[in-house]
Write a protein that holds these residues in place. Sequence first.
Motif, PDB file in Angstrom:
ATOM      1  N   SER A 187      18.508  35.312  35.723  1.00 45.52           N
ATOM      2  CA  SER A 187      19.745  35.341  36.293  1.00 45.52           C
ATOM      3  C   SER A 187      20.244  33.248  37.358  1.00 45.52           C
ATOM      4  O   SER A 187      19.418  32.879  37.207  1.00 45.52           O
ATOM      5  N   ARG A 188      21.507  33.707  37.202  1.00 52.30           N
ATOM      6  CA  ARG A 188      21.997  32.373  37.986  1.00 52.30           C
ATOM      7  C   ARG A 188      22.243  31.989  39.579  1.00 52.30           C
ATOM      8  O   ARG A 188      22.055  33.018  39.557  1.00 52.30           O
ATOM      9  N   ILE A 189      20.993  31.520  39.730  1.00 51.74           N
ATOM     10  CA  ILE A 189      21.618  31.406  41.079  1.00 51.74           C
ATOM     11  C   ILE A 189      21.881  30.375  41.655  1.00 51.74           C
ATOM     12  O   ILE A 189      22.290  29.314  41.399  1.00 51.74           O
ATOM     13  N   GLU A 190      23.368  30.394  43.308  1.00 49.80           N
ATOM     14  CA  GLU A 190      23.790  30.125  43.493  1.00 49.80           C
ATOM     15  C   GLU A 190      23.444  29.714  44.917  1.00 49.80           C
ATOM     16  O   GLU A 190      22.959  30.863  45.231  1.00 49.80           O
ATOM     17  N   LEU A 191      22.982  28.322  45.908  1.00 50.97           N
ATOM     18  CA  LEU A 191      23.017  28.564  47.619  1.00 50.97           C
ATOM     19  C   LEU A 191      24.729  27.916  47.400  1.00 50.97           C
ATOM     20  O   LEU A 191      24.874  27.102  47.117  1.00 50.97           O
ATOM     21  N   ARG A 192      25.471  28.769  48.712  1.00 51.01           N
ATOM     22  CA  ARG A 192      26.657  27.749  49.537  1.00 51.01           C
ATOM     23  C   ARG A 192      26.426  27.637  50.820  1.00 51.01           C
ATOM     24  O   ARG A 192      25.983  28.492  51.336  1.00 51.01           O
TER      25      ARG A 192
END
Lengths: 353, 358
Positions: free
Chosen positions: A2-7
């Motif tokens: 999966s694609r991981i995103e931190l905001r």
Amino acid sequence: MSRIELRQVSKRWGDVTAVEPTDLVIEDGEFVAILGPSGCGKSTTLFMLAGIYVPSEGEIRFDKAVVNEVEARDRNVGIVFQSYALYPHMTVRDNILFPLRFKKIPQHEAQFRATAAAALVRVEELLERKPGQLSGGQQQRVALARALVKEPQLLLLDEPLSNLDASLRMTMRSEIRALQRKLGVTTILVTHDQIEATTMADRVICMSKGRIEQIGSADDLYHRPDSLFVASFIGSPPINRIEGRAEGGRFLAGTIALPLRGAAAGDVVLGVRPEALRLGEGDLSAMVTDIEPHGREAIYHLTTPLGELRALEAGATPRFAVGARLPVAIASSLVFDRISGRRVAGATLEAGI
Amino acid sequence: METRAFASTSPQRPDWQALADKARSRRRATNAFLYTVLILGSLPIVVPYLWLFTVAFSGRAGASTTVLWLTLAILMPALLGWLGLRASIEDPRRLRHAEWLLAAATLAALAAVTGPHLHADNWRFLWISDIANRLKGETGTGGRYPSVWTAFGNSLFIALVQMTLVVAVSTFAGYYLSRFEFRGRASYLRGLLILHAFPAMTLIIPIFLLTYWVGLLDTLTGVILVVVALELPFAIFVMKGFFDAVPWDIEMSGMVDGASRRQAFFMLLLPQVKVGMLAVAVFAFLRGWEEYVFVRTLLFQKSNWTMSLYLFFMSEDVMGTDYAMVSAIGVFYVLPSIVLYALSQKYLTQMTIGGIKG
Ligand SMILES: Nc1ncnc2c1ncn2[C@@H]1O[C@H](COP(=O)(O)OP(=O)(O)OP(=O)(O)O)[C@@H](O)[C@H]1O
Ligand SMILES: [Mg+2]
């Protein structure tokens, strides 16, 4: 996968801020390394992704879905701890089977997958042993098999090679890399070994004091560092730092003035890679105070009007002896603002000085 | 290189053979000294027990120490012989054979010399339940006696229930104290230790009143709760130490692998602190089994008597007429403790004090 995103993800304990608000995207199937000195928040970042720590602020997304509140056990993440964290009272087989116990998988399929995972990291001979009866390298492989057996969508490796000897480390580096390519699993490797980071990962994230300093390829970090911190942290022996002033197209340090290109002004630090110093050329006078032979190359300690500098030169036998006086040229250099530590883009010494 | 350095400090060549001999004889002397000290030191503990055993199996009415002396007369030379064997035989296999021979000879001698004196009469309290009443009438300090099995059952009940409670509570509390940060944790830990420093005796009157008020006076439950309360602080402290020694990674890894916190606790953490639980269990059991002060003050009915009370009143009432039987009761009383030690010592000796740190 999966694609991981931190905001704007951050983590604080009382007054201690382990991770400052951080933005980061890791693409599906990418292999990323987090590199940074001890205590800069690498493990904390990993533990937030694994669901062991809940972020103080911000959002973590797996494939667009916010997972902040999702428990570790539901995230389908595989993790290898720096300490391996094998379960000491279980055999290697039971260790590898453990993650499958919580999935509704028929017994024979679980056994089959455990054996396959063990074969993948080549520990199938050791299945009936207890972790205490394994060498460090074998334990590390078992930990890797345990992390892989549940076919995680995200693989987290926290300094997985730190306890190995140099040659085993080399082998494991390429094995992990090959495995990751084969499985295509999104992988984050934490390390404070820059060679590990630059040789294994597609992209390297350089962290310092809870902040991301720079993200890029190994080449970016080495040749185009954004900051003095990255320039100093990456590379061995470390970059030479020469403090001085930039004024009217010249770099001034002590009695020396060198022609400067680009838009630098005020207090600056000149960064010169050891291999960018050319011995026996140019017109900077230097004296050799020490030589460290390293087999294929040698490191020279030089005294120059710009201060103590270290130069790296390839070649099995050093060309100069301790005490020798010789001219030195600076083939390439980087210029950093002394206050902010940022690199002044485009600024460099006139070539061939 | 090394010999030159050596030569510079001592002018002649050293006589290696003589030095080795000296070291060996010094080692032997040290060993002999150690064994002597250990044996002399343990004699004051061993001889009374030996006496208890010999009297229990051989004594008749009236004081007689013949069998004790006979036994010692065989055991002491055997012990000396064993030390001699250990000092003189180096080959471990031959040593083992010699030891077996010595043990067999000792046992044979014991059987031959003390055999005729042995009898089971002193153990008739086991099958004659009103033995005390027959010996003494119903006028003694103890009045009408219950059967020894009632007392045995009560003691076992107290010891086992108490042990279970202490192990369960101290395990959970130790885990909580080790893993969770909460307000007042440090002072709570300090308090635990201070609690343990009070001698239980100082609490007898308040405890008596408390059990009376809550209606647990003269019940086994009351005694159990009191002993549990007194045992817990130290047990919790020991268990916390064992949990502290287990790295956090193991639980975290378990939870990432799909376990809940509870599953991680039972499947991953408990197996690491087994030895600590065993130690706490053994000491709690013994504490309950040996309990005297609180059973004496809190229990009145004969049917509530424990082994310690039974032994006490028996020795009060019957000692003069039949102290050999009192010895047999004493042996009967310590047997469970000995069995427990024998079963658990293998695990307890693996326990390291390193498991206990703040
Ligand atoms: N449970 C905690 N409570 C308070 N502070 C913590 C906690 N865990 C970590 N920290 C702090 O957060 C900072 C980052 O810690 P972290 O473990 O992420 O460092 P790291 O980059 O993994 O270092 P290393 O390379 O030494 O493993 C450190 O300053 C540490 O002291
Ligand atoms: Mg770390």
